[in-house]
Design an enzyme around this catalytic site. Structure first.
Site, PDB file in Angstrom:
ATOM      1  N   LYS A  15       0.841  -1.193   0.000  1.00  0.00           N
ATOM      2  CA  LYS A  15       0.000   0.000   0.000  1.00  0.00           C
ATOM      3  C   LYS A  15       0.884   1.253   0.000  1.00  0.00           C
ATOM      4  O   LYS A  15       2.000   1.225   0.523  1.00  0.00           O
ATOM      5  CB  LYS A  15      -0.869   0.036   1.261  1.00  0.00           C
ATOM      6  CG  LYS A  15      -1.921  -1.037   1.380  1.00  0.00           C
ATOM      7  CD  LYS A  15      -2.678  -0.886   2.698  1.00  0.00           C
ATOM      8  CE  LYS A  15      -3.700  -1.984   2.888  1.00  0.00           C
ATOM      9  NZ  LYS A  15      -4.833  -1.854   1.967  1.00  0.00           N
ATOM     10  N   ARG A  28     -10.109 -11.650   1.991  1.00  0.00           N
ATOM     11  CA  ARG A  28     -10.972 -12.719   1.483  1.00  0.00           C
ATOM     12  C   ARG A  28     -10.283 -14.078   1.559  1.00  0.00           C
ATOM     13  O   ARG A  28     -10.949 -15.105   1.653  1.00  0.00           O
ATOM     14  CB  ARG A  28     -11.399 -12.393   0.050  1.00  0.00           C
ATOM     15  CG  ARG A  28     -10.299 -12.402  -0.987  1.00  0.00           C
ATOM     16  CD  ARG A  28     -10.647 -11.594  -2.223  1.00  0.00           C
ATOM     17  NE  ARG A  28     -10.683 -10.167  -1.913  1.00  0.00           N
ATOM     18  CZ  ARG A  28     -10.993  -9.227  -2.809  1.00  0.00           C
ATOM     19  NH1 ARG A  28     -11.294  -9.560  -4.048  1.00  0.00           N
ATOM     20  NH2 ARG A  28     -11.008  -7.958  -2.460  1.00  0.00           N
TER      21      ARG A  28
END
Length: 517
Positions: free
Chosen positions: A292, A366
């Site tokens: 990020k 996920r």
């Protein structure tokens, strides 16, 4: 050998204590603040006083209605008009302030906002007596208390004392002795306490909070709430095939964990239904090798908000008299960067055998949720599953920061959660499990691609849907509402714990699965 300091969480402020009293506010001696309700008047810009105001005005020899008119008070929920009482009163020398607090249309949201406004107006005070809940139903009393508790939340890690502390005690005055009111207060304290706990866990910095620390918090909560707690360490995770959790956590100096907490109701029977709650427990998310930007990492200590919500909800189920069995699962890992990091192009095998090609290591949530969902289906066989996660930035783009998004494969479950969210002050907006995007999950080397592209919230939900085997399931993506940018009614700046109240409202109902076959 490098040396490191041991990290310990300093003592934190506590939420206010609450008590019921059948005395009117003016008759409660020793309180520093009296708070009286104000309702909108008939004409525009006018307001009327509620219970207790006549006696207090007489004691003060003050026309409180004139004070409202002078301040152009309208009775809007959360509006506060303040009267200082510098010398106290002969019968109550401790009294220093009278607050006149708007309750608007007296809906649940109005009482919640009134409680929040009063809490902010009385920081650092010792005690309040208020007749605001005398206007409310038991549900309104609950909303008022929850609003006051959550608006009082604070977190502190400075070298000096906190700048402000919540009011120490709130007396809910002018209420008859009533078992239903006692139960409503107990329920409010449990729900507000769960919201507080979820915020606290999400706010703790990641130099302390890692998967092992989170597992220890679960163990302590289990002891406190009488829950069975099971922890998988990295060896057991490997032995049992939890490839998603292990893959995401493999680069971290602190190995992953899977946390299971079991709640059993007091009147359990052989056919008592089972609900599984799954919460994403990424204790820090750097993005992994798909790293990020620095600014995007600042809030990533709270990427385990879903896990915090599940732990907080499980700890409060007995207090809200949840009638069904509930199993909480928190797959906990740190998504870090090292020479052993998960790489784009790697293939992970999840619990149960389904495989995922990792094309973006920053779509890690996920991957850990998938393991827990597959485990729930295979080993627990629940009647319904709800997962909760700060999963996609796409949800924040779609909804802003005051509403949570959710998906469901079962309309009755979707409706129940939406109603619970509305009642609890945590509104949820349903998104479609649109089959038209299913083809985006296709991978040439595995069962699915973990980063199928836009629309990001929908493709993430479609990815997870493959792990629930058609069971009634809802996926709460609370990335939109997981962090509040400002102080706003009961929301305090920072992690919100959004979802804890909604889930407790649903599970604390008389029959949470009534419409789910």
């Amino acid at each position: 050998m490098s040396a490191s300091l041991s990290v310990t969480l300093p003592a934190q402020v506590s939420p206010p204590q609450f008590a019921l009293s059948d005395l009117r506010p003016h008759a409660i001696v020793g309180v520093e603040v009296l708070a009286l309700p104000v309702v909108p008047g008939v004409g525009a810009g006018s307001a009327l006083l509620g219970p207790g105001a006549a006696e207090v005005g007489e004691q003060l020899d003050t026309d409180l209605l004139a004070l409202l008119e002078m301040n152009e008070a309208t009775g809007k929920a959360g509006e506060v008009t303040t009267l200082p009482v510098p010398g106290g009163l002969p019968d109550n020398p401790a009294l220093r302030w009278v607050h006149l607090v708007g309750v608007g249309e007296q809906r649940l949201v109005d009482f919640r906002r009134a409680g929040a406004a009063l809490a902010r107006a009385t920081q650092d005070r010792d005690s309040i007596a208020t007749s605001i809940p005398a206007l409310a139903s038991t549900a309104g009393l609950e909303a008022f208390v929850v609003g006051a508790m959550l608006a009082s939340f604070g977190f502190h890690w400075g070298s000096a004392e906190p700048e402000h502390r919540p009011v120490a005690k709130v007396v809910l005055a002018g209420l008859p002795e009533d078992h239903d009111l006692d139960r409503a207060l107990d329920r409010a304290l449990a729900i507000g306490g769960a919201g507080w706990r979820a915020r606290m866990l999400a706010t703790v910095p990641s130099n302390l909070k890692n998967p092992a620390w989170l597992a220890e918090q679960a163990r302590l909560l289990g002891e406190e709430a009488g829950l069975a707690v099971t922890i998988w360490d990295e060896r057991r995770l490997a032995d049992e095939g939890f490839g998603g959790i292990l893959g995401v956590g493999q680069a971290s100096a602190t190995p992953p964990r899977l946390i299971r907490m079991d709640y059993t109701p007091a009147k359990v029977k052989r056919k008592t239904p089972v609900v599984v709650l799954v919460g994403k427990g990424i204790t820090f998310d750097s993005g992994g090798l798909s790293i990020k930007p620095g600014e995007a990492m600042i809030t990533m200590k709270r990427d385990m908000t879903g896990g915090a919500i599940v732990l907080a909800v499980l700890s409060a189920l007995a207090a809200v008299e949840c009638p069904v069995r509930v199993v909480g699962l928190v797959p906990a890992a740190e998504n870090a960067v090292s020479g052993n990091a998960l790489r784009p192009g790697d293939v992970l095998t999840h619990f149960g055998g389904r495989t995922s090609e990792v094309t973006n290591t920053d779509a890690e949530g996920r991957l850990v949720l998938a393991d827990a969902l597959a485990y729930a289906v295979q080993e627990i066989k629940p009647d319904a599953i709800v997962d909760v996660a700060t999963l996609t930035g796409a949800m924040k783009v779609a909804l802003g920061q005051r509403t949570g998004g959710y998906f469901a494969n079962h309309d009755a479950l979707a409706a129940a959660l939406a109603q619970a969210g509305e009642d609890a002050g945590e509104p949820l907006w349903r998104f479609p499990l649109a089959e038209v995007y299913e083809e985006k999950l296709t991978s040439k080397v595995a069962d699915a691609d973990n980063a199928a592209g836009g629309p990001g919230a929908i493709t993430a939900a479609l990815f997870l849907q493959h792990f629930v085997d058609g069971l009634p399931w809802a996926h709460l993506d609370v990335a939109s509402a997981g962090d509040s940018p400002t102080e706003h009614h009961e929301w305090t700046t920072g992690p919100t714990g959004f979802g804890a109240r909604a889930l407790l409202g649903w599970l604390g109902g008389p029959d949470p699965l009534a419409s789910i076959p």
